[in-house]
Design a protein around this motif. Structure first.
Motif, PDB file in Angstrom:
ATOM      1  N   SER A   1       0.869  -1.162   0.000  1.00  0.00           N
ATOM      2  CA  SER A   1       0.000   0.000   0.000  1.00  0.00           C
ATOM      3  C   SER A   1       0.911   1.218   0.000  1.00  0.00           C
ATOM      4  O   SER A   1       1.784   1.339   0.850  1.00  0.00           O
ATOM      5  CB  SER A   1      -0.884   0.007   1.237  1.00  0.00           C
ATOM      6  N   THR A   2       0.712   2.107  -0.957  1.00  0.00           N
ATOM      7  CA  THR A   2       1.568   3.283  -1.052  1.00  0.00           C
ATOM      8  C   THR A   2       0.991   4.473  -0.297  1.00  0.00           C
ATOM      9  O   THR A   2       1.489   5.581  -0.412  1.00  0.00           O
ATOM     10  CB  THR A   2       1.799   3.666  -2.526  1.00  0.00           C
ATOM     11  N   SER A   3      -0.051   4.232   0.479  1.00  0.00           N
ATOM     12  CA  SER A   3      -0.692   5.288   1.258  1.00  0.00           C
ATOM     13  C   SER A   3       0.215   5.743   2.394  1.00  0.00           C
ATOM     14  O   SER A   3       0.981   4.962   2.955  1.00  0.00           O
ATOM     15  CB  SER A   3      -2.002   4.764   1.842  1.00  0.00           C
ATOM     16  N   ASN A   4       0.123   7.011   2.743  1.00  0.00           N
ATOM     17  CA  ASN A   4       0.873   7.532   3.882  1.00  0.00           C
ATOM     18  C   ASN A   4       0.153   7.264   5.202  1.00  0.00           C
ATOM     19  O   ASN A   4       0.694   7.496   6.265  1.00  0.00           O
ATOM     20  CB  ASN A   4       1.099   9.037   3.737  1.00  0.00           C
ATOM     21  N   SER A   5      -1.084   6.773   5.116  1.00  0.00           N
ATOM     22  CA  SER A   5      -1.839   6.474   6.338  1.00  0.00           C
ATOM     23  C   SER A   5      -1.554   5.037   6.768  1.00  0.00           C
ATOM     24  O   SER A   5      -0.668   4.384   6.243  1.00  0.00           O
ATOM     25  CB  SER A   5      -3.328   6.685   6.106  1.00  0.00           C
ATOM     26  N   ASP A   6      -2.338   4.540   7.693  1.00  0.00           N
ATOM     27  CA  ASP A   6      -2.138   3.192   8.202  1.00  0.00           C
ATOM     28  C   ASP A   6      -2.924   2.157   7.409  1.00  0.00           C
ATOM     29  O   ASP A   6      -3.436   1.190   7.966  1.00  0.00           O
ATOM     30  CB  ASP A   6      -2.549   3.117   9.685  1.00  0.00           C
ATOM     31  N   GLU A   7      -3.036   2.328   6.101  1.00  0.00           N
ATOM     32  CA  GLU A   7      -3.749   1.358   5.262  1.00  0.00           C
ATOM     33  C   GLU A   7      -3.012   0.025   5.294  1.00  0.00           C
ATOM     34  O   GLU A   7      -1.793  -0.032   5.345  1.00  0.00           O
ATOM     35  CB  GLU A   7      -3.815   1.849   3.812  1.00  0.00           C
ATOM     36  N   THR A   8      -3.768  -1.054   5.249  1.00  0.00           N
ATOM     37  CA  THR A   8      -3.192  -2.389   5.213  1.00  0.00           C
ATOM     38  C   THR A   8      -3.118  -2.851   3.762  1.00  0.00           C
ATOM     39  O   THR A   8      -3.952  -2.475   2.950  1.00  0.00           O
ATOM     40  CB  THR A   8      -4.028  -3.352   6.067  1.00  0.00           C
ATOM     41  N   ALA A   9      -2.118  -3.642   3.432  1.00  0.00           N
ATOM     42  CA  ALA A   9      -1.991  -4.123   2.065  1.00  0.00           C
ATOM     43  C   ALA A   9      -3.079  -5.149   1.752  1.00  0.00           C
ATOM     44  O   ALA A   9      -3.681  -5.127   0.701  1.00  0.00           O
ATOM     45  CB  ALA A   9      -0.611  -4.714   1.831  1.00  0.00           C
ATOM     46  N   ILE A  10      -3.339  -6.076   2.707  1.00  0.00           N
ATOM     47  CA  ILE A  10      -4.364  -7.101   2.519  1.00  0.00           C
ATOM     48  C   ILE A  10      -5.302  -7.082   3.717  1.00  0.00           C
ATOM     49  O   ILE A  10      -4.856  -7.167   4.856  1.00  0.00           O
ATOM     50  CB  ILE A  10      -3.736  -8.494   2.370  1.00  0.00           C
ATOM     51  N   LEU A  11      -6.587  -6.974   3.447  1.00  0.00           N
ATOM     52  CA  LEU A  11      -7.605  -6.951   4.499  1.00  0.00           C
ATOM     53  C   LEU A  11      -8.460  -8.208   4.369  1.00  0.00           C
ATOM     54  O   LEU A  11      -9.013  -8.476   3.312  1.00  0.00           O
ATOM     55  CB  LEU A  11      -8.480  -5.706   4.364  1.00  0.00           C
ATOM     56  N   VAL A  12      -8.524  -8.990   5.445  1.00  0.00           N
ATOM     57  CA  VAL A  12      -9.343 -10.200   5.463  1.00  0.00           C
ATOM     58  C   VAL A  12     -10.476  -9.996   6.448  1.00  0.00           C
ATOM     59  O   VAL A  12     -10.232  -9.675   7.617  1.00  0.00           O
ATOM     60  CB  VAL A  12      -8.505 -11.434   5.846  1.00  0.00           C
ATOM     61  N   THR A  13     -11.718 -10.148   5.975  1.00  0.00           N
ATOM     62  CA  THR A  13     -12.884 -10.010   6.848  1.00  0.00           C
ATOM     63  C   THR A  13     -13.776 -11.236   6.683  1.00  0.00           C
ATOM     64  O   THR A  13     -13.682 -11.960   5.690  1.00  0.00           O
ATOM     65  CB  THR A  13     -13.704  -8.756   6.501  1.00  0.00           C
ATOM     66  N   THR A  14     -14.624 -11.464   7.654  1.00  0.00           N
ATOM     67  CA  THR A  14     -15.542 -12.602   7.559  1.00  0.00           C
ATOM     68  C   THR A  14     -16.940 -12.140   7.283  1.00  0.00           C
ATOM     69  O   THR A  14     -17.305 -11.019   7.421  1.00  0.00           O
ATOM     70  CB  THR A  14     -15.539 -13.420   8.869  1.00  0.00           C
TER      71      THR A  14
END
Length: 147
Positions: free
Chosen positions: A134-147
Motif C-alpha cells: 500500500s503506497t498510502s501515507n496512512s495506516d492502510e493495510t496491504a491485505i484486508l481479510v474479513t468474515t
C-alpha cells in the motif's frame, strides 16, 4: 562451580540460537520456491505457460472481472503478474483465487486486496522477490481479510 555451569549454559544457549539461522540460510540458498497449489517451481513452469499438474495459470493485468461491482473483482482461478502492477482500486477476491506475484510488485494507494465472505486467497511468488504494498501515507493495510 556455579560460574562455570552458568558460563557453559550461556555458551550452549548461544550456539543453539545460531543453528536455526544457519540452517534456514543454507535451505534458502539451495531450494527454489514452489507453488503451493501444484508444487512446481518457476523453472518447471517457465513463464506460467508450461504444465503445473492440472493447474492453468492466467496472466492478470489488473482488469476488473465483474464490471457490475464498484471495485476491481478478481474471480475464481489461478493468476500471475506479468509485470509490476499499480491498480486503480482495491481488489476484491471472489471464490478461491491463487495469485503468483512472479517476482513483481502489486500496489495501490489504499488497501490493495480485500478477502471477504468466505473467499480464499493463496499468494505465492515463484521468483521470490515479489511484493504487495500500500503506497498510502496512512495506516492502510496491504491485505484486508474479513468474515
Amino acid at each position: 562451580m556455579k560460574k562455570r555451569l552458568l558460563s557453559a549454559f550461556m555458551a550452549l544457549a548461544l550456539c543453539l540460537t545460531l543453528l536455526p539461522t544457519a540452517a534456514l540460510a543454507a535451505e534458502a540458498e539451495g531450494t527454489e520456491h514452489k507453488h503451493p497449489i501444484c508444487g512446481k517451481t518457476h523453472k518447471d513452469i517457465g513463464d506460467h505457460t508450461e504444465t503445473c499438474g492440472n493447474v492453468t495459470w492466467t496472466a492478470w493485468n489488473g482488469t476488473d472481472m465483474d464490471a457490475s461491482k464498484d471495485h476491481i473483482q478478481l474471480t475464481e482461478g489461478n493468476y500471475y503478474l506479468l509485470d509490476t502492477l499499480t491498480v486503480s482500486d482495491t481488489i476484491h477476491v471472489s471464490g478461491t483465487v491463487s495469485l503468483c506475484l512472479n517476482g513483481k510488485k502489486l500496489e495501490h494507494t489504499g488497501t490493495v486486496i480485500t478477502v471477504e465472505g468466505g473467499a480464499v486467497l493463496n499468494i505465492c511468488d515463484c521468483q521470490g522477490t515479489g511484493e504487495i504494498a500500500s503506497t498510502s501515507n496512512s495506516d492502510e493495510t496491504a491485505i484486508l481479510v474479513t468474515t
